[in-house]
Design an enzyme around this catalytic site. Structure first.
Site, short mmCIF file in Angstrom:
data_model
loop_
_atom_site.label_atom_id
_atom_site.label_comp_id
_atom_site.label_asym_id
_atom_site.label_seq_id
_atom_site.Cartn_x
_atom_site.Cartn_y
_atom_site.Cartn_z
N ASP A 238 0.83 -1.21 0.00
CA ASP A 238 0.00 0.00 0.00
C ASP A 238 0.86 1.26 0.00
OD1 ASP A 238 -2.27 -1.53 -0.03
OD2 ASP A 238 -2.68 -1.33 2.13
N HIS A 352 23.86 -3.60 -14.40
CA HIS A 352 23.56 -4.55 -13.32
C HIS A 352 22.07 -4.75 -13.10
CE1 HIS A 352 23.78 -6.70 -9.57
NE2 HIS A 352 23.24 -5.71 -8.88
#
Length: 663
Positions: A238, A352
């Site tokens: 949330d 990455h």
């Protein structure tokens, strides 16, 4: 929970135990730090090699687990208390076992958590080849057999000024290198306990690097760390939705991404998780030089943008696929994918974050791809980045998952170190694709350099070829399993809960001993206990036990009533002996907390005895007074009381008190 196995498969969001009771049994069985990070700034990792007899080792594990190992439920409760009441900080603990550790304790190979990498171990030749490791480059202490890992974490100051201490630490990174006094004390205490049953084969000390401006977690190359984690708790999901509509990336995750049924658990809700531990050394000086003097110059780009090309994000966490400059004023951005960067003109394919989380670029369905994710719980070690260390610093990489084969091992083998992922000939992950070094013509180990294609200009056609060196080296590691709480606690009886008594602890201990002596006397005379033989009214024994919420066994033989049998004497004496031990341990623990608090108040030159602002008595005065211990004041504010020797005098008083309790 009626069908826990089905729940694990289907649940994608779980509420905290304070919102709904349905998941309390599950959260109470899972170790903390798996579904949500423990959140402490400091940690110590002790790698154990058992030496004692298995039963003694099990007894120690049980005692340690009751005292230190924190369940997910307890972790959530502690977090709530801290938010609502600013309560005292508590140490956090985990305990993990290797395949060799389980077998040392007497468990059969076929009874262990069924994952091939876990059963093989990270030093296995096939695993080494799969991950691209070289055990010969590991630190010597990692090359021996490891049985278990103890993780203990904490923060500075255990009292009401914890947040103030954290802020001071953030503003002065040098303070990060000094362990919290309580953490250091307890680690030494644990080592002493371990002396008879294990050796500490290796020890790592970690700390969380934080931005002095924002408080955000960082790693040694200067980039935001802990970004874009799988989210399991409804409250976390949330919160994420406050900044995102999840239209391009949904970070929520099902529980079966991280939980694995514990085959040795005692309950239907018994689940654990596989842990990967890798000590990754980062050559900060060489990395910085390579980014600035090589890559940035070659691309005629700013060092910030060049660095973002390697990591996939700018140092403040801004995804390079979204823009070509950092933007620390905006909320962390995680709602993105690479659908509009098919040629790698914004974020290189070898960056990455793109390598280890392709966000829908693989040919399999997205939900299947997302099941390769891991739950990262790493922490830094070594000198600060400002010192530009070349060795001895980096990341203690920890990650949890339900399947080593399908998650970390897959990610490392098929994504990070695969030159043809996500496109052909894009190269390995520029950060962790090659963690072992090569030997030059003279037999010396040297970092591996690779040639990559980089955007010539951000979001424009054309690419520029430039070399970059892999500046991360794998120094050792292992696979572990995080057993469920019921398994760990089954090795030793639980301490007395909710110890209740009035008065001075020393007097309480003596009162309990007096009751034991009196019970011995009654036993010799075969007198009834629990009820007065003539009046059938509760006697002094029963009242003593009831006042302390202790279980009591009756033995009464009179003309009016017959209850129990003679074994009641020994059972009640055993209850009181355990009660005495638990009261002593509780007092020792409370005193150790106060010693730690005094040490850190001394370090910060804070007043003790009186609140420096209100001049009201503080918690130290109450603690010492409740135990009838002498207390020395030291205050320098509106009034001046005492001198600096007060810190050490009070610490000495508490150490003497602990010696009395132990004696």
């Amino acid at each position: 929970m009626a069908d826990i196995n089905e729940a694990i498969k289907q649940v994608t969001e779980i509420v905290t135990p304070f919102d709904e009771l349905e998941y309390e049994a599950l959260l109470g069985e899972i170790q903390g730090n798996i579904l949500k990070s423990h959140g402490r700034n400091h940690a110590v990792h002790l790698f154990l090699k058992f030496t004692g007899d298995p039963e003694s080792v099990k007894q120690w594990i049980g005692n340690f687990s009751h005292k230190y190992v924190t369940s997910a439920l307890a972790q959530a409760e502690q977090a709530k208390q801290h938010r609502q009441y600013e309560g005292e900080g508590q140490l956090f603990g985990n305990f993990f076992l290797t395949r060799a550790g389980y077998m040392y304790l007497g468990y059969n190979y076929e009874d262990l958590p069924n994952e091939n990498p876990f059963r093989q171990g990270m030093k296995d030749t096939n695993i080494q080849n799969e991950l691209g490791d070289d055990v010969e480059q590991w630190e010597d202490s990692f090359q021996q057999e490891i049985h278990a890992l103890v993780l203990l974490a904490g923060d500075k100051i255990v009292g009401p000024r914890t947040q103030e201490a954290k802020l001071l630490e953030r503003k002065n990174p040098e303070l990060l290198h000094k362990q919290p006094a309580l953490l250091a004390q307890q680690v030494e205490k644990i080592k002493t306990e371990l002396a008879n049953i294990a050796t500490v084969a290796h020890e790592d000390i970690g700390y969380v690097l934080r931005s002095s401006e924002t408080g955000a977690e960082m790693e040694h190359f200067g980039f935001r760390d802990g970004v874009s984690q799988p989210l399991f708790l409804k409250a976390d999901i949330d919160k994420e939705k406050e900044n995102s509509d999840f239209s391009k990336w949904d970070p929520s995750a099902p529980l079966n991404l991280v939980l694995f049924k514990d085959p040795l658990g005692k309950k239907d809700e018994s689940y654990g998780s596989f842990l990967v531990y890798r000590k990754l050394e980062q050559n900060v000086k060489a990395w910085n030089k390579d980014v600035v003097n090589n890559l940035a110059e070659k691309l005629e780009a700013s060092p910030d943008l060049a660095g973002a090309y390697t990591m996939g994000r700018f140092q403040d966490g801004t995804p390079v696929v979204l823009q070509n400059t950092e933007s620390s004023q905006q909320p962390e951005e995680n709602n993105f994918n690479y659908a509009e960067d098919n040629e790698g003109l914004k974020c290189p394919f070898h960056a990455h974050t793109r390598k280890v989380n392709p966000r829908g670029e693989t040919p399999v369905p997205l939900e299947e791809e997302k099941m390769h994710r891991i739950v990262r719980r790493g922490i830094n070690y070594g000198p600060l980045p400002s010192e530009e260390p070349e060795t001895g610093a980096g990341l203690l990489f920890l990650c949890f998952q339900a399947s080593l084969s399908n998650q970390f091992n897959f990610m490392q083998k098929a994504w990070a170190k695969e030159r043809n992922f996500v496109r052909r000939d894009v190269g390995t992950d520029v950060v962790i694709g090659v963690e072992k070094k090569e030997k030059d013509n003279n037999g010396n180990l040297v970092a591996v350099t690779e040639t990559y294609q980089w955007p010539t200009n951000w979001d424009e056609s054309g690419q520029t070829e430039a070399d970059f060196t892999h500046w991360v080296t794998m120094k050792g590691g292992e696979y572990f399993f995080a057993p469920c709480m019921s398994f760990l606690k089954s090795f030793a009886p639980a301490p007395t809960c909710n110890i209740v008594f009035r008065g001075v602890p020393k007097q309480e201990l003596q009162a309990a001993q007096n009751i034991i002596d009196e019970l011995r006397n009654y036993q010799q005379r075969n007198w009834g206990i629990g009820l007065n033989g003539e009046t059938s009214e509760p006697d002094g024994f029963l009242r003593f036990f009831e006042q302390r919420n202790l279980p009591f066994k009756f033995y009464v033989r009179s003309s009016q009533v017959e209850i129990g049998d003679p074994s009641a004497y020994e059972e009640d004496i055993a209850t009181l002996n355990k009660y005495i031990e638990d009261v002593r341990n509780q007092e020792i623990e409370a005193s150790e907390y106060k010693i730690a608090e005094l040490k850190e108040y001394k370090e910060l030159y804070w007043a003790i005895g009186l609140n420096g602002d209100t001049l009201e008595p503080d918690g130290f005065v109450s603690f010492f007074g409740e135990r009838e211990l002498p207390f020395k004041f030291f205050v320098r504010s509106v009034v001046a009381v005492g001198d600096e020797s007060a810190y050490e005098q009070n610490i000495a008083t508490l150490n003497n008190y602990i010696s009395f309790l132990c004696g």
